[in-house]
Design a protein around this motif. Structure first.
Motif, PDB file in Angstrom:
ATOM      1  N   ILE A  22       0.670  14.589  -2.909  1.00  0.00           N
ATOM      2  CA  ILE A  22       0.408  13.505  -3.851  1.00  0.00           C
ATOM      3  C   ILE A  22       1.048  12.199  -3.376  1.00  0.00           C
ATOM      4  N   THR A  23       0.621  11.117  -3.973  1.00  0.00           N
ATOM      5  CA  THR A  23       1.211   9.817  -3.659  1.00  0.00           C
ATOM      6  C   THR A  23       2.362   9.598  -4.630  1.00  0.00           C
ATOM      7  N   THR A  24       3.567   9.571  -4.101  1.00  0.00           N
ATOM      8  CA  THR A  24       4.734   9.430  -4.982  1.00  0.00           C
ATOM      9  C   THR A  24       5.363   8.053  -4.809  1.00  0.00           C
ATOM     10  N   ILE A  25       5.625   7.412  -5.936  1.00  0.00           N
ATOM     11  CA  ILE A  25       6.276   6.100  -5.911  1.00  0.00           C
ATOM     12  C   ILE A  25       7.545   6.196  -6.762  1.00  0.00           C
ATOM     13  N   VAL A  26       8.666   5.978  -6.117  1.00  0.00           N
ATOM     14  CA  VAL A  26       9.958   6.098  -6.800  1.00  0.00           C
ATOM     15  C   VAL A  26      10.600   4.716  -6.870  1.00  0.00           C
ATOM     16  N   VAL A  27      11.090   4.363  -8.042  1.00  0.00           N
ATOM     17  CA  VAL A  27      11.861   3.129  -8.191  1.00  0.00           C
ATOM     18  C   VAL A  27      13.322   3.524  -8.290  1.00  0.00           C
ATOM     19  N   SER A  28      14.147   2.929  -7.442  1.00  0.00           N
ATOM     20  CA  SER A  28      15.554   3.350  -7.438  1.00  0.00           C
ATOM     21  C   SER A  28      16.464   2.242  -6.908  1.00  0.00           C
ATOM     22  N   HIS A  29      17.726   2.300  -7.288  1.00  0.00           N
ATOM     23  CA  HIS A  29      18.671   1.415  -6.610  1.00  0.00           C
ATOM     24  C   HIS A  29      19.718   2.268  -5.880  1.00  0.00           C
ATOM     25  N   ASP A  30      19.396   3.574  -5.785  1.00  0.00           N
ATOM     26  CA  ASP A  30      20.324   4.520  -5.190  1.00  0.00           C
ATOM     27  C   ASP A  30      20.024   4.683  -3.699  1.00  0.00           C
ATOM     28  N   MET A  31      20.921   4.188  -2.856  1.00  0.00           N
ATOM     29  CA  MET A  31      20.710   4.253  -1.403  1.00  0.00           C
ATOM     30  C   MET A  31      20.699   5.690  -0.881  1.00  0.00           C
ATOM     31  N   THR A  50       0.872  -1.176   0.000  1.00  0.00           N
ATOM     32  CA  THR A  50       0.000   0.000   0.000  1.00  0.00           C
ATOM     33  C   THR A  50       0.909   1.226   0.000  1.00  0.00           C
ATOM     34  N   PHE A  51       0.631   2.140  -0.923  1.00  0.00           N
ATOM     35  CA  PHE A  51       1.473   3.336  -1.026  1.00  0.00           C
ATOM     36  C   PHE A  51       0.740   4.519  -0.402  1.00  0.00           C
ATOM     37  N   ARG A  52       1.452   5.209   0.477  1.00  0.00           N
ATOM     38  CA  ARG A  52       0.796   6.254   1.266  1.00  0.00           C
ATOM     39  C   ARG A  52       0.810   7.598   0.552  1.00  0.00           C
ATOM     40  N   LYS A  53      -0.238   8.375   0.852  1.00  0.00           N
ATOM     41  CA  LYS A  53      -0.387   9.701   0.244  1.00  0.00           C
ATOM     42  C   LYS A  53       0.480  10.731   0.975  1.00  0.00           C
ATOM     43  N   GLY A  54       1.028  11.679   0.228  1.00  0.00           N
ATOM     44  CA  GLY A  54       1.765  12.784   0.835  1.00  0.00           C
ATOM     45  C   GLY A  54       3.169  12.426   1.279  1.00  0.00           C
ATOM     46  N   VAL A  55       3.597  11.195   0.989  1.00  0.00           N
ATOM     47  CA  VAL A  55       4.964  10.793   1.328  1.00  0.00           C
ATOM     48  C   VAL A  55       5.619  10.154   0.106  1.00  0.00           C
ATOM     49  N   VAL A  56       6.951  10.050   0.160  1.00  0.00           N
ATOM     50  CA  VAL A  56       7.659   9.401  -0.946  1.00  0.00           C
ATOM     51  C   VAL A  56       7.811   7.913  -0.628  1.00  0.00           C
ATOM     52  N   ASN A  57       7.197   7.088  -1.453  1.00  0.00           N
ATOM     53  CA  ASN A  57       7.322   5.636  -1.317  1.00  0.00           C
ATOM     54  C   ASN A  57       8.428   5.188  -2.266  1.00  0.00           C
ATOM     55  N   ILE A  58       9.453   4.541  -1.734  1.00  0.00           N
ATOM     56  CA  ILE A  58      10.558   4.125  -2.613  1.00  0.00           C
ATOM     57  C   ILE A  58      10.602   2.608  -2.718  1.00  0.00           C
ATOM     58  N   ILE A  59      10.691   2.119  -3.948  1.00  0.00           N
ATOM     59  CA  ILE A  59      10.887   0.689  -4.178  1.00  0.00           C
ATOM     60  C   ILE A  59      12.355   0.510  -4.540  1.00  0.00           C
ATOM     61  N   ILE A  60      13.072  -0.242  -3.738  1.00  0.00           N
ATOM     62  CA  ILE A  60      14.503  -0.438  -4.020  1.00  0.00           C
ATOM     63  C   ILE A  60      14.779  -1.917  -4.301  1.00  0.00           C
ATOM     64  N   GLY A  61      15.925  -2.170  -4.856  1.00  0.00           N
ATOM     65  CA  GLY A  61      16.317  -3.544  -5.168  1.00  0.00           C
ATOM     66  C   GLY A  61      17.423  -3.541  -6.197  1.00  0.00           C
ATOM     67  N   LYS A  62      18.061  -4.699  -6.328  1.00  0.00           N
ATOM     68  CA  LYS A  62      19.162  -4.819  -7.299  1.00  0.00           C
ATOM     69  C   LYS A  62      18.606  -4.734  -8.716  1.00  0.00           C
ATOM     70  N   SER A  63      19.481  -4.557  -9.692  1.00  0.00           N
ATOM     71  CA  SER A  63      19.050  -4.616 -11.089  1.00  0.00           C
ATOM     72  C   SER A  63      18.473  -6.002 -11.344  1.00  0.00           C
ATOM     73  N   GLY A  64      17.337  -6.048 -12.045  1.00  0.00           N
ATOM     74  CA  GLY A  64      16.704  -7.336 -12.360  1.00  0.00           C
ATOM     75  C   GLY A  64      15.835  -7.873 -11.236  1.00  0.00           C
ATOM     76  N   SER A  65      15.605  -7.056 -10.196  1.00  0.00           N
ATOM     77  CA  SER A  65      14.781  -7.550  -9.082  1.00  0.00           C
ATOM     78  C   SER A  65      13.287  -7.372  -9.348  1.00  0.00           C
ATOM     79  N   GLY A  66      12.938  -6.701 -10.444  1.00  0.00           N
ATOM     80  CA  GLY A  66      11.524  -6.550 -10.808  1.00  0.00           C
ATOM     81  C   GLY A  66      10.940  -5.181 -10.483  1.00  0.00           C
TER      82      GLY A  66
END
Lengths: 249, 252
Positions: B182-191, B16-32
């Motif tokens: 807004i609901t922000t979803i960021v995909v990144s591998h940058d710690m 579940t992605f929350r409103k008004g915060v930055v939701n980050i999805i992290i993982g190695k390359s190829g993790s989906g």
């Protein structure tokens, strides 16, 4: 396997055309893209049409003049035969084969590059019907401009013949001009224009299909561009055969 | 779930992605990560599962409904995906030209406001080919927010950028999320992004959601795979070691 792939491609092409041939989201944006495409695909092709038509017209007249050397045939036959060749086949079919290389590869590479750089995805995310937005202006612009290119081609082909007669003097300019007016059938011009518009639709839509479905990188865009030119050429020749039989047979 | 040719790429992701915060999805390359993002915005269909936007299920929506929903979505692509033939201002105005009923002057004003927000007004008349990678990203953010979206998706916003520019982009994303709620979803591998802006962090490993928590919990998590990922960087390993030394000295 390749038959199944071909059938899949036909199905995908039909589905893409279903998305393309709908009302644009914004008419003003459609008109903007339409005018840009008229220039990029049509106006910028005039020079190549003019040059090729002029030289091929000249060569057709030269070949016929050299090879029809019978006392049974009057010299103005050169003009009559050249006119029929230029009007019926050269200005529509052969010119479209040439344009499928220039315009077809232009469309396939432009849309293919937009696909691999995620610009098509960006349109989709905005809620834009990307197929309609990108492809419909190109198809309509090219089809609409096709008669202009065909008429240019006809005039330049006949003019090339005129110049060769003027230079070589055989047949004389007067005989040639008489020949290109003799037994003139106006419907041949319309036949040629309608046929070229059909080819225009094939060139723009098939090239757009290959570009829109390009995946990967620059290599795949190049490959999509090449395939679009090959498939366009085959489709133009096959359609020419069927159309000629239906319209003239 | 998402399968490609029998290979499971995403497996039972429940988030579940929350409103008004930055939701980050992290993982190695190829993790989906990117596949998950593409499923979330409907660019790829999941093999099974449901995706809800405020109670509206994206899966099974008609194409017209999907297009209407997407007008509430802004997306920053990895390569920015600006339209090459349009200037920066025209790129930002494009969504307004397509969907806004405002007149041209108002549309231009709104686009200029968004460009000013990302500090790009000075480059409004330039073409994408004439600006740097960081400027492209900022222009793409301006385009993504111009229609006041409810949801902002960012695919690897820092890829190809230097650390300083990355930080600018991260702060911009964070500020915009708060300012526009807004609901922000960021995909990144940058710690660094995780530590800078990750209010809610989801760690993916081989298509499985391994861990979820906040940025303050990332460094102390007891998940082995997450630790492998986080402390693969020398900098973060040293920070962890320093924290441990300070903590030991504190005890003494």
């Amino acid at each position: 396997m390749s038959i199944i792939n071909s059938l899949e491609n036909v199905g995908e092409y039909a589905l893409l055309m279903k998305r393309v041939l709908t009302l644009p989201d914004r008419i003003s944006q459609f008109l903007r893209e339409f005018l840009k495409s008229v220039y990029a695909l049509g106006v910028s092709s005039i020079w190549i049409v003019v040059i090729i038509s002029f030289f091929i017209g000249a060569v057709i007249v030269l070949q016929i003049a050299l090879n029809i050397d019978s006392p049974m045939l009057p010299r103005f036959t050169v003009g009559v035969v050249s006119r029929e060749i230029i009007l019926l086949e050269f200005s529509s079919t052969i010119m479209c084969l040439i344009l499928s290389g220039k315009v077809g590869s232009n469309i396939a590479s432009e849309i293919g590059t937009m696909r691999i750089t995620e610009q098509v995805d960006a349109l989709e995310i905005m809620g834009v019907n990307s197929a309609n937005y990108l492809i419909l202006p190109k198809i309509s612009a090219f089809v609409a401009f096709m008669p202009v290119l065909v008429i240019f081609s006809m005039f330049m082909g006949l003019f090339g013949g005129y110049i060769i007669c003027m230079v070589l003097g055989t047949p004389s300019v007067e005989t040639y001009v008489y020949g290109i007016q003799a037994f003139f059938t106006e419907s041949f011009v319309w036949y040629s224009i309608v046929k070229s518009m059909l080819f225009g639709f094939i060139i723009a839509s098939v090239s757009a299909f290959f570009g829109y479905n390009a995946r990967g990188g620059a290599l795949e865009v190049g490959s999509a561009s090449t395939r679009s030119v090959v498939i366009n050429s085959i489709l133009i020749l096959a359609t020419d055969l069927v159309f000629t039989q239906l319209a003239m047979g | 779930m998402k399968e490609f040719d029998g290979t499971m790429v995403l497996d039972h992701i429940d988030a579940t992605f929350r409103k008004g915060v930055v939701n980050i999805i992290i993982g190695k390359s190829g993790s989906g990560k990117t596949v998950l993002l593409k499923c979330l915005v409907g660019l790829t269909q999941p093999t099974s599962g449901e995706i809800f936007y405020d109670g509206r299920n994206l899966i099974g929506m008609r194409s017209g409904e999907v297009r209407r929903l997407r007008r509430d979505i802004g997306m920053l692509f990895q390569g920015a995906a600006l339209f090459d033939s349009r200037t920066v201002l025209e790129n930002v105005m494009f969504p307004l030209d397509m969907f806004s009923r405002k007149n041209r002057r108002e549309r231009r004003k709104r686009a200029e406001f968004c460009l000013e927000r990302v500090d790009m007004l000075q480059a409004a008349r330039l073409l994408p080919s004439e600006i740097s990678g960081g400027m492209k990203k900022r222009a793409a953010i301006a385009r993504a927010i111009v229609l006041n979206p409810k949801y902002l998706f960012c695919d690897e916003p820092n890829s190809g950028l230097d650390p300083k520019t990355s930080q600018v982009i991260d702060e911009l994303i964070s500020d915009i999320t708060t300012d526009f709620d807004i609901t922000t979803i960021v995909v990144s591998h940058d710690m660094n992004s995780v530590i800078n802006i990750g209010d809610n962090v989801i760690f993916l490993n081989e298509g499985i959601k391994e861990w979820e928590g906040s940025k303050s919990q990332v460094m102390d998590a007891d998940n082995e795979k997450l630790n492998d990922f986080v402390f693969a960087s020398d900098l973060f390993r040293k920070i962890k070691e320093a924290e441990e030394i300070i903590s030991e000295e504190g005890k003494d």
